[in-house]
Enzyme design. Structure first.
Site, short mmCIF file in Angstrom:
data_model
loop_
_atom_site.label_atom_id
_atom_site.label_comp_id
_atom_site.label_asym_id
_atom_site.label_seq_id
_atom_site.Cartn_x
_atom_site.Cartn_y
_atom_site.Cartn_z
N HIS A 189 -4.52 1.27 5.14
CA HIS A 189 -3.23 0.57 5.15
C HIS A 189 -2.19 1.39 4.41
O HIS A 189 -2.51 2.41 3.80
CB HIS A 189 -3.36 -0.85 4.57
N HIS A 194 -0.14 1.17 1.74
CA HIS A 194 0.24 1.22 0.32
C HIS A 194 0.08 2.63 -0.25
O HIS A 194 -0.82 3.37 0.12
CB HIS A 194 -0.58 0.21 -0.49
N ASP A 212 -0.98 3.87 -3.00
CA ASP A 212 -2.23 4.30 -3.65
C ASP A 212 -3.32 4.61 -2.63
O ASP A 212 -4.42 5.01 -2.99
CB ASP A 212 -2.70 3.27 -4.69
N HIS A 213 -3.01 4.44 -1.34
CA HIS A 213 -3.97 4.74 -0.27
C HIS A 213 -3.52 5.91 0.61
O HIS A 213 -4.35 6.51 1.29
CB HIS A 213 -4.23 3.50 0.59
N HIS A 245 -4.17 -8.46 3.74
CA HIS A 245 -3.56 -7.73 2.61
C HIS A 245 -2.27 -7.08 3.09
O HIS A 245 -1.22 -7.19 2.47
CB HIS A 245 -4.57 -6.70 2.11
N ASP A 278 -8.53 -2.49 0.99
CA ASP A 278 -8.23 -3.58 0.06
C ASP A 278 -8.44 -4.96 0.70
O ASP A 278 -7.73 -5.91 0.39
CB ASP A 278 -6.78 -3.49 -0.43
N HIS A 325 -11.20 -0.26 -4.60
CA HIS A 325 -10.92 -0.45 -6.03
C HIS A 325 -12.15 -0.96 -6.77
O HIS A 325 -12.95 -1.71 -6.20
CB HIS A 325 -9.78 -1.46 -6.26
#
Ligand code: ZN
Ligand code: FE
Length: 265
Positions: free
Chosen positions: A53, A55, A57-58, A109, A126, A164
């Site tokens: 996805h 975001h 941090d990905h 998410h 996530d 995570h």
């Protein structure tokens, strides 16, 4: 067979590294530096990047890794992903280092969130976490609940590689929902020992999630009662709260109640 290991990133992210011999893929490289270091240390060649996805941090490391490796970038076709060369949607299959991988749409998410499945292995970003699930940033409770159902329908021995390390924190909430769940109590002790030894609690085992993760247990009597009680206590506090029906025992309503409880836990 593919080998799977993790590259730690940021505070609690896992970037999953898939290898066959010296050939490599990474999943959700939020940061290029630790990936690059691992590739160099192992003499590995990066052939592809799987994104679950959008975001940061990905996908934050994608541009740098793609520039260095010309790697193919597989990602949700309906999300904005830097350098995506293979836009995907649920139901497709792709070849990852000779392994057939099925793309699952798991909205909740984010709306375009994908998971990648090969027999025995699910890379879920996530969507599902140890004893928890992702926050609903874009999707509805009904969407996330359906996405979790599709994961729960996989074989019980499936290993789940989420993005995570949240298990210990999530277990505290799970115990508040189901204080009398013995499998949950046992897992709390097991995960505390792992984390104290500096070891990851991931990959997760689907059977254990089904026994201990409240978000996969919204049909269980104890979770239904806890969810309804929490929704009722919210209603007493906020008489005008909209959309909460504390008579609704459907799986989606219970999921919504548990998820909003978790948000303020
Ligand atoms: Zn995310
Ligand atoms: Fe994340």
């Amino acid at each position: 067979m593919l080998e799977i290991s993790f590259i730690p990133a940021f505070k609690d992210n896992y970037i999953w590294l898939l290898t066959r011999g010296k050939r490599a893929f990474v999943v959700d490289p939020g940061d290029a530096a630790p990936v690059q270091a691992r590739l160099e240390a192992g003499g590995l060649m990066l052939e592809g990047i799987l994104i679950t996805h959008h975001h940061a941090d990905h996908q934050g490391g994608v541009a740098e890794l793609k520039a260095r490796w010309q790697a193919e970038v597989y990602a949700p076709g309906n999300e904005s992903i830097t350098g995506c060369s293979r836009p995907l949607s649920g139901g497709e299959s792709i070849d990852v280092l000779g392994q057939k991988v099925t793309v699952m749409a798991v909205p909740g998410h984010t709306l375009g969130h994908l998971a990648y499945y090969a027999p025995g292995v699910l890379l879920c970003g996530d969507t599902l976490f140890g004893a928890g699930c992702g926050r609903l940033f874009e999707g509805t409770p009904a969407q996330m609940s359906a996405s979790l159902d599709s994961i729960a329908a996989l074989p019980d021995d499936t290993l789940i590689y989420c993005a995570h390390e949240y298990t210990e924190m999530n277990l505290r909430f799970a115990l508040a929902v189901e204080p009398n769940n013995q499998a949950l109590q046992a897992r709390v002790a097991k995960v505390a020992a792992l984390r104290a030894a500096g070891l990851p609690s991931v990959p997760l085992i689907l059977a254990e999630e089904k026994a201990t993760n409240p978000f996969l247990r919204c049909h269980e009597a104890a979770v239904v009662e806890a969810g309804l009680q929490h929704a009722a206590s919210c209603l007493l506090g906020h008489a005008a709260q909209q959309g909460t029906d504390f008579e609704d025992r459907s799986k989606t309503a219970i999921f919504a109640a548990i998820r909003s409880w978790r948000n303020t836990f």
